[in-house]
Design a protein around this motif. Structure first.
Motif, PDB file in Angstrom:
ATOM      1  N   VAL A  52      41.147  38.075  43.522  1.00  0.00           N
ATOM      2  CA  VAL A  52      41.910  37.876  42.292  1.00  0.00           C
ATOM      3  C   VAL A  52      41.761  39.129  41.443  1.00  0.00           C
ATOM      4  O   VAL A  52      40.642  39.633  41.261  1.00  0.00           O
ATOM      5  N   THR A  53      42.865  39.631  40.937  1.00  0.00           N
ATOM      6  CA  THR A  53      42.871  40.762  40.009  1.00  0.00           C
ATOM      7  C   THR A  53      43.325  40.252  38.652  1.00  0.00           C
ATOM      8  O   THR A  53      44.346  39.573  38.557  1.00  0.00           O
ATOM      9  N   ILE A  54      42.548  40.581  37.626  1.00  0.00           N
ATOM     10  CA  ILE A  54      42.868  40.137  36.266  1.00  0.00           C
ATOM     11  C   ILE A  54      43.061  41.365  35.390  1.00  0.00           C
ATOM     12  O   ILE A  54      42.173  42.219  35.308  1.00  0.00           O
ATOM     13  N   GLU A  55      44.224  41.455  34.736  1.00  0.00           N
ATOM     14  CA  GLU A  55      44.456  42.471  33.711  1.00  0.00           C
ATOM     15  C   GLU A  55      44.224  41.793  32.373  1.00  0.00           C
ATOM     16  O   GLU A  55      44.799  40.734  32.098  1.00  0.00           O
ATOM     17  N   SER A  56      43.377  42.398  31.535  1.00  0.00           N
ATOM     18  CA  SER A  56      43.075  41.765  30.252  1.00  0.00           C
ATOM     19  C   SER A  56      42.833  42.815  29.179  1.00  0.00           C
ATOM     20  O   SER A  56      42.772  44.014  29.456  1.00  0.00           O
ATOM     21  N   VAL A  57      42.672  42.342  27.964  1.00  0.00           N
ATOM     22  CA  VAL A  57      42.224  43.175  26.848  1.00  0.00           C
ATOM     23  C   VAL A  57      40.837  42.674  26.474  1.00  0.00           C
ATOM     24  O   VAL A  57      40.657  41.489  26.183  1.00  0.00           O
ATOM     25  N   TYR A  58      39.880  43.584  26.543  1.00  0.00           N
ATOM     26  CA  TYR A  58      38.481  43.293  26.188  1.00  0.00           C
ATOM     27  C   TYR A  58      38.302  43.735  24.741  1.00  0.00           C
ATOM     28  O   TYR A  58      38.553  44.895  24.399  1.00  0.00           O
ATOM     29  N   MET A  92      25.198  41.018  21.052  1.00  0.00           N
ATOM     30  CA  MET A  92      25.460  42.399  20.637  1.00  0.00           C
ATOM     31  C   MET A  92      26.858  42.617  20.080  1.00  0.00           C
ATOM     32  O   MET A  92      27.085  43.588  19.340  1.00  0.00           O
ATOM     33  N   ILE A  93      27.813  41.757  20.451  1.00  0.00           N
ATOM     34  CA  ILE A  93      29.220  41.977  20.082  1.00  0.00           C
ATOM     35  C   ILE A  93      29.757  40.709  19.433  1.00  0.00           C
ATOM     36  O   ILE A  93      29.810  39.650  20.064  1.00  0.00           O
ATOM     37  N   ASP A  94      30.167  40.833  18.167  1.00  0.00           N
ATOM     38  CA  ASP A  94      30.790  39.697  17.481  1.00  0.00           C
ATOM     39  C   ASP A  94      32.210  39.501  18.003  1.00  0.00           C
ATOM     40  O   ASP A  94      32.914  40.477  18.304  1.00  0.00           O
ATOM     41  N   ASP A  95      32.613  38.231  18.074  1.00  0.00           N
ATOM     42  CA  ASP A  95      33.984  37.874  18.452  1.00  0.00           C
ATOM     43  C   ASP A  95      34.418  38.498  19.783  1.00  0.00           C
ATOM     44  O   ASP A  95      35.591  38.836  19.962  1.00  0.00           O
ATOM     45  N   VAL A  96      33.480  38.645  20.723  1.00  0.00           N
ATOM     46  CA  VAL A  96      33.835  39.224  22.023  1.00  0.00           C
ATOM     47  C   VAL A  96      34.775  38.279  22.760  1.00  0.00           C
ATOM     48  O   VAL A  96      34.591  37.056  22.738  1.00  0.00           O
ATOM     49  N   LYS A  97      35.813  38.871  23.339  1.00  0.00           N
ATOM     50  CA  LYS A  97      36.720  38.036  24.120  1.00  0.00           C
ATOM     51  C   LYS A  97      37.532  38.875  25.104  1.00  0.00           C
ATOM     52  O   LYS A  97      37.692  40.075  24.936  1.00  0.00           O
ATOM     53  N   ALA A  98      38.032  38.190  26.087  1.00  0.00           N
ATOM     54  CA  ALA A  98      38.935  38.790  27.066  1.00  0.00           C
ATOM     55  C   ALA A  98      40.249  38.009  26.995  1.00  0.00           C
ATOM     56  O   ALA A  98      40.261  36.798  27.191  1.00  0.00           O
ATOM     57  N   THR A  99      41.309  38.713  26.677  1.00  0.00           N
ATOM     58  CA  THR A  99      42.632  38.095  26.619  1.00  0.00           C
ATOM     59  C   THR A  99      43.397  38.477  27.873  1.00  0.00           C
ATOM     60  O   THR A  99      43.689  39.669  28.087  1.00  0.00           O
ATOM     61  N   VAL A 100      43.695  37.509  28.708  1.00  0.00           N
ATOM     62  CA  VAL A 100      44.360  37.775  29.985  1.00  0.00           C
ATOM     63  C   VAL A 100      45.827  38.130  29.744  1.00  0.00           C
ATOM     64  O   VAL A 100      46.549  37.408  29.051  1.00  0.00           O
ATOM     65  N   ILE A 101      46.226  39.248  30.319  1.00  0.00           N
ATOM     66  CA  ILE A 101      47.622  39.694  30.257  1.00  0.00           C
ATOM     67  C   ILE A 101      48.363  39.218  31.509  1.00  0.00           C
ATOM     68  O   ILE A 101      49.494  38.744  31.431  1.00  0.00           O
ATOM     69  N   ALA A 102      47.702  39.380  32.650  1.00  0.00           N
ATOM     70  CA  ALA A 102      48.282  38.963  33.931  1.00  0.00           C
ATOM     71  C   ALA A 102      47.144  38.797  34.931  1.00  0.00           C
ATOM     72  O   ALA A 102      46.065  39.359  34.751  1.00  0.00           O
ATOM     73  N   ALA A 103      47.405  38.027  35.965  1.00  0.00           N
ATOM     74  CA  ALA A 103      46.419  37.857  37.032  1.00  0.00           C
ATOM     75  C   ALA A 103      47.165  37.557  38.320  1.00  0.00           C
ATOM     76  O   ALA A 103      48.236  36.935  38.302  1.00  0.00           O
ATOM     77  N   TYR A 104      46.584  38.022  39.418  1.00  0.00           N
ATOM     78  CA  TYR A 104      47.228  37.890  40.720  1.00  0.00           C
ATOM     79  C   TYR A 104      46.179  37.450  41.730  1.00  0.00           C
ATOM     80  O   TYR A 104      45.052  37.923  41.705  1.00  0.00           O
ATOM     81  N   ARG A 105      46.591  36.568  42.632  1.00  0.00           N
ATOM     82  CA  ARG A 105      45.684  36.114  43.681  1.00  0.00           C
ATOM     83  C   ARG A 105      46.285  36.474  45.027  1.00  0.00           C
ATOM     84  O   ARG A 105      47.476  36.273  45.272  1.00  0.00           O
ATOM     85  N   ALA A 106      45.454  37.028  45.903  1.00  0.00           N
ATOM     86  CA  ALA A 106      45.826  37.286  47.296  1.00  0.00           C
ATOM     87  C   ALA A 106      44.660  36.820  48.150  1.00  0.00           C
ATOM     88  O   ALA A 106      43.617  37.490  48.216  1.00  0.00           O
ATOM     89  N   GLY A 107      44.788  35.654  48.746  1.00  0.00           N
ATOM     90  CA  GLY A 107      43.698  35.099  49.549  1.00  0.00           C
ATOM     91  C   GLY A 107      42.485  34.814  48.678  1.00  0.00           C
ATOM     92  O   GLY A 107      42.596  34.112  47.671  1.00  0.00           O
ATOM     93  N   ASP A 108      41.348  35.402  49.035  1.00  0.00           N
ATOM     94  CA  ASP A 108      40.110  35.189  48.287  1.00  0.00           C
ATOM     95  C   ASP A 108      39.906  36.218  47.176  1.00  0.00           C
ATOM     96  O   ASP A 108      38.838  36.269  46.561  1.00  0.00           O
TER      97      ASP A 108
END
Length: 137
Positions: A79-85, A61-77
């Motif tokens: 993970v939070t990911i900040e990205s541009v969709y 449905m979406i051409d050239d779909v991607k997620a570009t990670v800006i930052a990510a953080y892990r705390a135990g199990d």
């Protein structure tokens, strides 16, 4: 910021699976009972097969779909990911690029649940589509 520097390994793998093919690469990151929830459109997929199917449907449905990670953080199990969709909805006049947050819970090296948060109204507005647009079935 170099997107791959100091990011949790699962965040790098998650983005690579979204940005590449085959669709099964995304499902393979999840446990057999893992869940993937897209809160913008209020759907949840369960299990590797449904999650891979979700990725395949998105690619269709979406051409050239991607997620570009800006930052990510892990705390135990967790993970939070900040990205541009980003991508270009087929048939839409313009592409879109919106901020997205993904919240992952993991068990070992696999994801047990993922929740994506982004603004569907921003995706549609940037795409030049009406606010009540829905994909054809």
């Amino acid at each position: 910021m170099n997107a791959d520097t100091n990011l949790p390994e699962i965040a790098v793998a998650f983005a690579a699976a979204w940005n590449g093919t085959p669709a099964e690469a995304l499902g393979a990151l999840f446990t057999s009972d893992g869940t993937y929830t897209d809160h913008a459109i209020n759907v949840t997929m369960t299990g590797q097969e449904q999650i891979s199917g979700w990725k395949a449907r998105t690619d269709s449905m979406i051409d050239d779909v991607k997620a570009t990670v800006i930052a990510a953080y892990r705390a135990g199990d967790r993970v939070t990911i900040e990205s541009v969709y980003a991508g270009h909805i087929k048939g839409a006049p313009k592409p879109f690029a919106v901020p997205m947050a993904s919240l992952l819970e993991t068990r070992g090296l696999l994801v047990t649940s993922n929740q994506d948060f982004y603004s569907l109204s921003s995706v549609l507005a940037q795409s030049g589509l009406p606010a009540d647009w829905t994909p054809e079935s």
